[in-house]
Design an enzyme around this catalytic site. Structure first.
Site, mmCIF file in Angstrom:
data_model
loop_
_atom_site.group_PDB
_atom_site.id
_atom_site.type_symbol
_atom_site.label_atom_id
_atom_site.label_comp_id
_atom_site.label_asym_id
_atom_site.label_seq_id
_atom_site.Cartn_x
_atom_site.Cartn_y
_atom_site.Cartn_z
ATOM 1 N N GLU A 288 0.824 -1.208 0.000
ATOM 2 C CA GLU A 288 0.000 0.000 0.000
ATOM 3 C C GLU A 288 0.854 1.253 0.000
ATOM 4 O OE1 GLU A 288 -2.798 2.094 -0.676
ATOM 5 O OE2 GLU A 288 -3.622 0.206 0.034
ATOM 6 N N ASP A 292 1.308 4.055 -3.251
ATOM 7 C CA ASP A 292 0.979 5.480 -3.174
ATOM 8 C C ASP A 292 2.175 6.360 -3.491
ATOM 9 O OD1 ASP A 292 -1.323 4.289 -2.283
ATOM 10 O OD2 ASP A 292 -1.687 5.737 -0.693
ATOM 11 N N SER A 487 -7.279 2.623 -3.959
ATOM 12 C CA SER A 487 -6.073 3.214 -3.383
ATOM 13 C C SER A 487 -5.017 3.463 -4.439
ATOM 14 C CB SER A 487 -5.496 2.302 -2.306
ATOM 15 O OG SER A 487 -5.206 1.032 -2.839
#
Length: 572
Positions: A288, A292, A487
């Site tokens: 994650e 990003d 995301s």
């Protein structure tokens, strides 16, 4: 913008007595959310730290001012507020401060202010006293997703003298889990370390692998290096550091491979609150966090990056501390992207409302705040393949003062992916900026739509826009693989916004700030997504869900952005 009046006002008939205290029911839930197990009462002498959200003196005035500043054509357009100006709206009134001070003094409670505007106050006291003062039953609960038990109560009341002065007490009835389940990454396929980045979107690739070059080609995103040093992109995905860590060496390897025109040693400034960390050991990285960082850096060519890491394992505390950080920091970032949240219902109305007000205050400073919309389609944060077609909204994506980002997949045509979170809030009314767009969607919704009665047609609808969100190539601890989720989408939109800010600052104009009124005023700047059914990733495609239609819809929002068209609209 409160959809329901204060519960204290709604429940004035529910007065009870506890010794010399007269109490009014403030918030209640019949049972804990699914996944939580009761392990008996909390020890009476266990110390609790309760946070009291004091009522701001003019939150409706702040929301009205924010809409005026963010709406094209307004005389206030993009005249973002200073920290001191925001405090005039957010600070509690003298009556509220006096009432709270009198109560805490009477009961021998020590207080500490934990927000720059004085609207959050912490009090430390034993469980027995909290149970007595607030007619609560603080209890130990466990959840497989929590590292340790938490202490919560299913019901909490306010002394009558605090009614109208205290909006929320936390922790109390909120049971949010410590991660934004909607957008946790999922592996699609593992690639070799020497995987080749396509020059643009490779439509012959069986999984349509996404890279920065592909996104740049698809959405007309420029590659020129940014030069405005006061334009900062803030990655708020470290909101729970235990899952938001990123590996800088992986990010640098990603840039070297997929953006060789950029310096591969790009770094970012780290901010930590609540004891947050960002360890760099080989065992510390997370997909994650790397997703990003790699796509904000890979798209926002050279824009200075910041990383916020928030310690602890309580999501609501992390969110409210992030809002106070953004409202109070002297030099705030211009764009923030966050990939965490949970189902709206686990927060409850009082806490969700107070956190949302915090995002309104941060937005009024000229910060574009983006949230992933969730990976469960209409089924909340994520879908399990069993509870399908249930139309559960997620928060903070449902907050009207943030911009919610959904996901698409494919190129010819580009369609709304099945997991793209979208729907209607149960807490917040339809904001004025999207009333027309949502009304048009509801007008074309079939009268026999199977979801009728399962969602609130008069409430805030999301997402606001969407972008590619599946099969993103990332570097994670030296391996290149494909991941996806909303995301993946939110950081890309944040990077696009930061590049537009770059152009605005270069011409002496203010940054975009709170985006939504601007976005809904310029629907022609988006590629309309007309195909898709957000039944969820695990639920069958035949389960009840929304379908994409011409115009705004609760899968893709206004559609996917065309950078050049959005830039042209912003420069007007």
């Amino acid at each position: 913008m409160r959809f329901l009046s204060s519960l204290a006002k709604l429940l004035t008939a529910n007065l009870v007595s506890a010794g010399s205290l007269r109490l009014i029911l403030h918030e209640h839930r019949a049972q804990p959310p699914s996944g939580f197990t009761n392990h008996g009462p909390a020890a009476e002498n266990h110390t609790l730290t309760l946070r009291f959200g004091l009522t701001s003196n003019n939150i409706s005035g702040l929301e009205e001012k924010l809409l005026s500043i963010a709406t094209p054509g307004s005389r206030d357009f993009r005249r973002w507020l200073s920290q001191d100006e925001i405090k005039t709206f957010m600070a509690p009134s003298s009556d509220t401060l006096n009432a709270f001070s009198s109560f805490t003094s009477t009961h021998g409670l020590n207080t500490s202010i934990v927000s720059p505007h004085g609207d959050w106050v912490a009090v430390t006291l034993p469980v027995w006293q909290a149970n007595t003062l607030f007619r609560a039953t603080y209890t130990n609960y466990t959840n497989p997703e929590l590292p340790t038990p938490i202490i919560r109560t299913l019901s909490i009341s306010l002394p009558i003298e605090l009614a109208g002065h205290v909006d929320v007490i936390h922790p109390s009835t909120a049971f949010a889990t410590p991660k934004f389940r909607p957008i946790s990454s999922f592996k699609s396929k593992v690639f070799k370390r020497d995987a080749i980045a396509p020059a643009d979107c490779n439509t012959s690739d069986s999984i349509n692998a996404i890279t920065p070059a592909c996104l740049q080609a698809l959405y007309n995103i420029p590659t020129a290096l940014a030069t405005q040093k006061n334009n900062t992109l803030h990655n708020g995905y470290g909101i729970l550091g235990s899952m938001g860590f990123n590996c800088r060496s992986s990010a640098q390897a990603f840039i070297k491979q997929f953006r060789p025109d950029l310096p591969s040693n790009q770094t970012f400034r780290t901010f930590a609150i609540d004891g947050g960390t960002n360890p760099q050991g080989p065992e510390d990285g997370r997909e994650e966090g790397n997703l990003d960082v790699e796509y904000t850096a890979g798209i926002a060519s050279g824009v200075p990056l910041q990383f916020l890491t928030v310690g602890g394992s309580d999501l609501p505390t992390a969110l409210l501390d992030t809002t106070t950080f953004l409202s109070g920091v002297e030099d705030p970032p211009t764009v923030v992207t966050t990939s965490y949240g949970d189902n709206e219902s686990v927060f409850g109305i009082t806490l969700a409302t107070k956190i949302c007000e915090g995002y309104a205050a941060a937005s009024a400073r000229g910060i574009s705040i983006l949230f992933a919309s969730g990976d469960g389609g209409v089924n909340g944060g994520f879908d399990n393949g069993v509870d399908c077609g249930i139309f559960v909204p997620v928060f903070p994506a449902s907050c009207p003062w943030v911009t919610a980002v959904g996901s698409t997949v494919g190129f010819n045509p580009e369609v709304a992916v099945d997991f793209s979170g979208g729907g209607f809030s149960n807490l917040f009314p339809t904001p004025s900026y999207q009333q027309s767009a949502v009304a048009q969607f509801l007008k074309v919704l079939p009268s026999n739509f199977p979801g009728n009665g399962k969602f609130n047609q008069t409430s805030r609808a999301y997402p606001d826009l969407s972008i590619q969100g599946q099969n993103f190539l990332i570097n994670w601890i030296g391996e290149v693989g494909a991941v996806g989720g909303t995301s993946a989408s939110s950081p890309v939109v944040a990077a696009i916004v930061s590049l537009i800010n770059e152009e605005l600052l270069a011409t002496g104009k203010p940054v975009l700030g709170f985006l939504n009124p601007f976005l809904y005023t310029n629907p022609s700047a988006f590629n309309d997504i007309k195909i898709g059914h957000n039944s969820g990733l695990a639920c069958p495609a035949s389960s009840d869900a929304f379908d994409a239609v011409p115009g705004w819809d609760p899968l893709s929002g206004l559609g996917t952005p065309n950078y050049q068209d959005l830039l042209a609209a912003a420069l007007v």
